[in-house]
Motif scaffolding. Structure first.
Motif, PDB file in Angstrom:
ATOM      1  N   ARG A  16       0.954  -1.305   0.028  1.00  0.00           N
ATOM      2  CA  ARG A  16      -0.148   0.046   0.049  1.00  0.00           C
ATOM      3  C   ARG A  16       0.780   1.199  -0.057  1.00  0.00           C
ATOM      4  O   ARG A  16       0.687   2.359  -0.887  1.00  0.00           O
ATOM      5  CB  ARG A  16      -0.859  -0.147   1.289  1.00  0.00           C
ATOM      6  CG  ARG A  16      -1.606   1.252   1.255  1.00  0.00           C
ATOM      7  CD  ARG A  16      -2.541   1.201   2.616  1.00  0.00           C
ATOM      8  NE  ARG A  16      -3.433   2.497   2.869  1.00  0.00           N
ATOM      9  CZ  ARG A  16      -4.272   2.747   3.916  1.00  0.00           C
ATOM     10  NH1 ARG A  16      -4.422   2.041   4.599  1.00  0.00           N
ATOM     11  NH2 ARG A  16      -4.788   3.785   4.008  1.00  0.00           N
ATOM     12  N   ALA A  17       1.820   1.209   0.710  1.00  0.00           N
ATOM     13  CA  ALA A  17       2.727   2.687   1.110  1.00  0.00           C
ATOM     14  C   ALA A  17       3.501   2.704  -0.175  1.00  0.00           C
ATOM     15  O   ALA A  17       3.612   3.620  -0.851  1.00  0.00           O
ATOM     16  CB  ALA A  17       3.781   2.277   2.231  1.00  0.00           C
ATOM     17  N   LEU A  18       3.896   1.702  -0.872  1.00  0.00           N
ATOM     18  CA  LEU A  18       4.979   1.645  -2.138  1.00  0.00           C
ATOM     19  C   LEU A  18       3.907   2.381  -3.370  1.00  0.00           C
ATOM     20  O   LEU A  18       4.544   3.076  -4.015  1.00  0.00           O
ATOM     21  CB  LEU A  18       5.271   0.375  -2.384  1.00  0.00           C
ATOM     22  CG  LEU A  18       6.793   0.338  -3.012  1.00  0.00           C
ATOM     23  CD1 LEU A  18       7.689   1.484  -2.346  1.00  0.00           C
ATOM     24  CD2 LEU A  18       7.333  -1.278  -2.951  1.00  0.00           C
ATOM     25  N   ARG A  19       2.932   1.677  -3.389  1.00  0.00           N
ATOM     26  CA  ARG A  19       2.054   2.210  -4.782  1.00  0.00           C
ATOM     27  C   ARG A  19       1.776   3.696  -4.568  1.00  0.00           C
ATOM     28  O   ARG A  19       1.623   4.194  -5.599  1.00  0.00           O
ATOM     29  CB  ARG A  19       0.810   1.173  -4.973  1.00  0.00           C
ATOM     30  CG  ARG A  19      -0.074   1.523  -3.853  1.00  0.00           C
ATOM     31  CD  ARG A  19      -1.251   0.491  -4.356  1.00  0.00           C
ATOM     32  NE  ARG A  19      -2.372   0.219  -3.262  1.00  0.00           N
ATOM     33  CZ  ARG A  19      -2.456  -0.714  -2.324  1.00  0.00           C
ATOM     34  NH1 ARG A  19      -1.678  -2.016  -2.561  1.00  0.00           N
ATOM     35  NH2 ARG A  19      -3.194  -0.869  -1.304  1.00  0.00           N
ATOM     36  N   THR A  20       1.341   3.944  -3.184  1.00  0.00           N
ATOM     37  CA  THR A  20       0.894   5.493  -3.036  1.00  0.00           C
ATOM     38  C   THR A  20       2.177   6.558  -3.302  1.00  0.00           C
ATOM     39  O   THR A  20       1.799   7.268  -3.988  1.00  0.00           O
ATOM     40  CB  THR A  20       0.409   5.549  -1.677  1.00  0.00           C
ATOM     41  OG1 THR A  20      -0.664   4.563  -1.508  1.00  0.00           O
ATOM     42  CG2 THR A  20      -0.082   7.111  -1.241  1.00  0.00           C
ATOM     43  N   HIS A  21       3.320   6.122  -2.711  1.00  0.00           N
ATOM     44  CA  HIS A  21       4.245   6.990  -2.848  1.00  0.00           C
ATOM     45  C   HIS A  21       5.015   6.904  -4.205  1.00  0.00           C
ATOM     46  O   HIS A  21       5.690   7.818  -4.601  1.00  0.00           O
ATOM     47  CB  HIS A  21       5.301   6.819  -1.823  1.00  0.00           C
ATOM     48  CG  HIS A  21       4.514   7.206  -0.538  1.00  0.00           C
ATOM     49  ND1 HIS A  21       4.273   8.463  -0.140  1.00  0.00           N
ATOM     50  CD2 HIS A  21       4.273   6.366   0.563  1.00  0.00           C
ATOM     51  CE1 HIS A  21       3.903   8.537   1.111  1.00  0.00           C
ATOM     52  NE2 HIS A  21       3.639   7.154   1.497  1.00  0.00           N
ATOM     53  N   ILE A  22       5.117   5.669  -5.143  1.00  0.00           N
ATOM     54  CA  ILE A  22       5.436   5.565  -6.421  1.00  0.00           C
ATOM     55  C   ILE A  22       4.874   6.555  -7.204  1.00  0.00           C
ATOM     56  O   ILE A  22       5.215   7.368  -8.128  1.00  0.00           O
ATOM     57  CB  ILE A  22       5.588   4.323  -6.925  1.00  0.00           C
ATOM     58  CG1 ILE A  22       6.758   3.375  -6.210  1.00  0.00           C
ATOM     59  CG2 ILE A  22       5.678   4.194  -8.393  1.00  0.00           C
ATOM     60  CD1 ILE A  22       6.702   1.880  -6.424  1.00  0.00           C
ATOM     61  N   LEU A  23       3.510   6.505  -7.275  1.00  0.00           N
ATOM     62  CA  LEU A  23       2.417   7.256  -7.696  1.00  0.00           C
ATOM     63  C   LEU A  23       2.621   9.039  -7.603  1.00  0.00           C
ATOM     64  O   LEU A  23       2.928   9.644  -8.620  1.00  0.00           O
ATOM     65  CB  LEU A  23       1.041   7.094  -7.217  1.00  0.00           C
ATOM     66  CG  LEU A  23       0.040   7.948  -8.177  1.00  0.00           C
ATOM     67  CD1 LEU A  23      -0.049   7.962  -9.743  1.00  0.00           C
ATOM     68  CD2 LEU A  23      -1.456   7.588  -7.579  1.00  0.00           C
ATOM     69  N   SER A  24       2.977   9.134  -6.342  1.00  0.00           N
ATOM     70  CA  SER A  24       3.160  10.799  -6.057  1.00  0.00           C
ATOM     71  C   SER A  24       4.248  11.088  -6.762  1.00  0.00           C
ATOM     72  O   SER A  24       4.328  12.253  -6.968  1.00  0.00           O
ATOM     73  CB  SER A  24       3.101  10.838  -4.464  1.00  0.00           C
ATOM     74  OG  SER A  24       4.143  10.504  -3.879  1.00  0.00           O
ATOM     75  N   HIS A  25       5.363  10.294  -6.648  1.00  0.00           N
ATOM     76  CA  HIS A  25       6.586  10.538  -7.189  1.00  0.00           C
ATOM     77  C   HIS A  25       6.541  10.747  -8.529  1.00  0.00           C
ATOM     78  O   HIS A  25       7.466  11.817  -9.084  1.00  0.00           O
ATOM     79  CB  HIS A  25       7.819   9.641  -6.484  1.00  0.00           C
ATOM     80  CG  HIS A  25       9.342  10.169  -6.705  1.00  0.00           C
ATOM     81  ND1 HIS A  25       9.601  11.269  -6.297  1.00  0.00           N
ATOM     82  CD2 HIS A  25      10.197   9.667  -7.740  1.00  0.00           C
ATOM     83  CE1 HIS A  25      10.891  11.483  -6.684  1.00  0.00           C
ATOM     84  NE2 HIS A  25      11.292  10.503  -7.336  1.00  0.00           N
TER      85      HIS A  25
END
Length: 708
Positions: free
Chosen positions: A429-438
């Motif tokens: 969950r954390a990774l998909r959210t922060h990859i998208l924002s980056h």
């Protein structure tokens, strides 16, 4: 080291003197010696109440005196942000060659606060800071000092990844701001400081010495080998331990594993505590109790708490609303409440020390495993940190209530080493959210650059490169498949949908779920219950209360009566008690009814409403993006109903400031059903309506002129 030895502005030295601060604690002196006032980045790892807040104050005063940039103060919780804002607001009185403005920004993630744009000091939650970075606020490059409070929470599953990504981005700013990290004592503080590029200041010093012990069989066995007998009673060990310190003029804080237990322990101790109260204290507590009753709907929970307050006892948990919690916190600080039983959430929030802390049970219910699990050593140390009131106590005591396993508990908890902080960023969950924002904030970014960014995180330091790369590739593939990002060659960019999801600050899984629901929704049909189900069953919705046996019949009837509103057929097993609570709230149920019928307390209801309001807003924005203009009006109406807790017929009336759910219903029942009716009624007659009065009537009439 004396405060007068510090190279600070004269007004700052005078300010500190007025606060009664003349000499530095050892950790504060260590921070100065490590280069705090020379602009060096520092991580302070020290116990609770060891003076970390003053270290932050000194760093902020020094920076604002010498530089023109701005300071941001990051906290994990809104309550903590409010507390820090109140403290930092005092700095506005300082003469540092320019006026100082302090602001707080903790609210809506899909907006940029105007106050923060012009402030010198901005207090933010970690999530709000992340949101501002995503929005590309112009003042990011003006940040010269970052204070990150409770930095050990990087290891928290829910909140940790956001703090980790925020710090990674901020420390990579071109102007390389000074970082001041404030942490509890953690085992791998050297690793955290290396990652942050900070000099480590590590200390075990406390202003009030702490003694730890285990209670078993009527005796406290202290960690130094001494023992002490406690007078036992039918009230149970946690209360007996608390009474022992209260009779000697101290306060006691009991940490209970559940809300029910916290209220139960407070009740068990009430009569005994009241015997230690003076007549003047009893009179003060009568007033405090009356204030609590006057300021809240009188649910059983509120009435129980008010009755206990008269006896110098209280409880504290998430079911209480903000008003109740503030009264309890304030009066415990003031010494009026002698015994406070609380769930452990208090340990991570506001500062409420007591002479003796009693940990009634070292087990906690773990949602993921579905069983009780022992608390971590780190959590134990955090609970202990509340023991000992500076300026009041010469010592603090922390006691675990044991169960014939004293030596094991001493070895594991008292003599144990807190667990090292481990990054939680590699979680799906954390990774998909922060990859998208980056990717959103760096359009056209190469795959290798995405990977390079995450290598700069704590996860990059702690995780094997191949493992991290594999996890990142899986998340990117998911985002591509769901059309949140697109790939051209080796470069990535966000789709319009991906950009919207990132700016709305929701988990991509939730956004995809909403998107499918909106695409399925029929035209020209009322989908109120369908939208409510969509929101309350989403990944992001919190808190979710499970159904009890007696709720199934109510829910079954609701689904049957409103079947035409559903987006797709659902069964009662797809729903939660939270859906029933929101539905009941929309039908103008009182807090008393919600408590009696659904066991949803006002604090819970506030969070349900807050979360539902935010997610319905997200639903609206996604529907607008998808071109479903036919749904926008009913979603907007639903959001207003959730905000105020009203039936649809009152939506027009609550547009006027000062007319909430109670007054709107009173007006409607008097035949005033819309703004035209409000225009028509004479001010004098309007004032005669219950809950209105002359002042509010005049205010309503003046606002109506603006609406026209």
């Amino acid at each position: 080291m004396k405060v007068t030895d510090l190279a600070l502005a004269d007004s700052a030295l005078e300010f500190l003197s007025q606060q009664g601060i003349t000499k530095l604690y050892p950790p504060q002196e260590d921070a100065i010696n490590a280069g705090l006032l020379e602009g060096k980045s520092i991580l302070v790892s020290a116990p609770t109440a060891s003076g970390k807040t003053l270290i932050a104050m000194l760093g902020i005063i020094n920076y604002l005196y010498k530089s023109k940039g701005r300071v941001i103060y990051l906290t994990p919780l809104r309550a903590l942000a409010s507390e820090k804002f109140s403290e930092l607001k005092k700095l506005e009185k300082l003469d540092l060659g320019r006026s100082i403005k302090t602001a707080i920004s903790t609210g809506d993630f899909d907006s940029v606060d105007k106050d923060a744009e012009n402030a010198d000091i901005v207090v933010l939650t970690n999530e709000k800071m992340d949101s501002l970075i995503r929005h590309g606020v112009e003042w990011l490059d003006q940040i010269g000092l970052i204070v990150a409070d409770e930095i050990h929470l990087i290891g928290d599953t829910d909140r940790g990844p956001t703090l980790e990504v925020v710090l990674t981005k901020l420390k990579e700013l071109e102007n390389r701001p000074q970082i001041l990290g404030l942490s509890a004592t953690v085992t791998n503080s050297d690793e955290i400081s290396e990652w942050l590029g900070c000099t480590l200041v590590s200390s075990e010093w406390r202003p009030v010495p702490l003694t730890e012990g285990i209670f078993d069989g009527g005796t406290i066995l202290w960690s130094n080998g001494e023992s002490y007998e406690i007078e036992s009673s039918i009230r149970g060990p946690p209360v007996d331990l608390s009474l022992d310190t209260i009779k000697n003029g101290g306060q006691s804080l009991i940490f209970a594993e559940t809300r029910t237990r916290s209220a139960s322990l407070a009740t068990k101790g009430a009569d005994a505590v009241s015997k230690f109260l003076s007549d003047s204290e009893k009179k003060d507590l009568e007033k405090i109790s009356a204030k609590l009753l006057a300021g809240n709907e009188q649910t059983d929970l509120v009435k129980t708490l008010a009755a206990l307050l008269k006896k110098g006892v209280g409880f504290h948990h998430a079911g209480l609303n903000q008003n109740c919690r503030e009264i309890i916190e304030s009066e415990f600080r003031n010494g009026k409440i002698k015994l406070l039983a609380s769930t452990p959430t208090l340990a991570a929030g506001v500062n409420l020390p007591a002479r003796r802390v009693v940990i009634s049970n070292i087990a906690r219910y773990d949602v993921k495993s579905g069983t009780n699990k022992p608390i971590s050593v780190l959590e134990y140390k955090q609970l202990c940190g509340r023991a000992g009131r500076p300026q009041y106590d010469k010592y603090g005591e922390a006691i675990i209530v044991g169960n014939s396993n004293t030596s094991d508990l001493i070895d594991y908890y008292i003599n144990g080493t807190p667990e090292p902080i481990k990054s939680q960023l590699a979680d799906d969950r954390a990774l998909r959210t922060h990859i998208l924002s980056h990717i959103v904030t760096n359009p056209g970014i190469k795959s290798e650059d995405v990977f390079d960014f995450f290598l700069k995180t704590l996860a990059g330091l702690q995780t094997r490169k191949n493992t991290l790369k594999f996890a990142i590739d899986i998340s990117k593939r998911f985002l591509l498949n769901e059309e949140l990002i697109v790939q051209k060659g080796d470069r990535f960019a966000a789709t319009e949908f991906g950009k919207k999801v990132s700016m709305l600050y929701i988990d991509p899984i939730t956004a995809i779920y909403f998107k499918r629901g909106i695409e399925t929704a029929s035209e020209n049909r009322n989908h109120t219950l369908g939208f409510l189900h969509l929101v309350t069953s989403s990944e992001e919705f919190f808190p979710k209360f499970s159904l009890r046996n007696k709720d199934h019949e109510v829910l079954s009837t609701l689904l049957e009566n409103h079947s035409s509103e559903l987006i797709e057929p659902i069964s009662e097993y797809d729903c939660s008690r939270s859906l029933l609570a929101i539905q009941s709230w929309l039908n103008e149920s009182s807090e008393v009814h919600l408590s009696d019928s659904l066991n949803i307390e006002s604090g819970d209801m506030h969070r349900l409403v807050e979360t539902a309001d935010w997610l319905v807003y997200c639903l609206y924005e996604i529907a607008k993006l998808l071109g479903r203009s036919d749904l926008l009006e009913q979603i907007a109406t639903l959001r207003k109903r959730i905000t105020y807790g009203i039936k649809e017929e009152l939506v027009e009336l609550v547009q006027i400031k000062g007319i909430g759910r109670i007054r709107a219903r009173k007006l409607y029942d008097h035949g005033i059903k819309n703004l035209e009716d409000l225009h028509a009624i004479p001010t004098k007659k309007l004032a005669e309506i219950d809950k209105i009065g002359p002042i509010i009537a005049d205010n309503i009439k003046s606002q109506l002129k603006k609406v026209r």
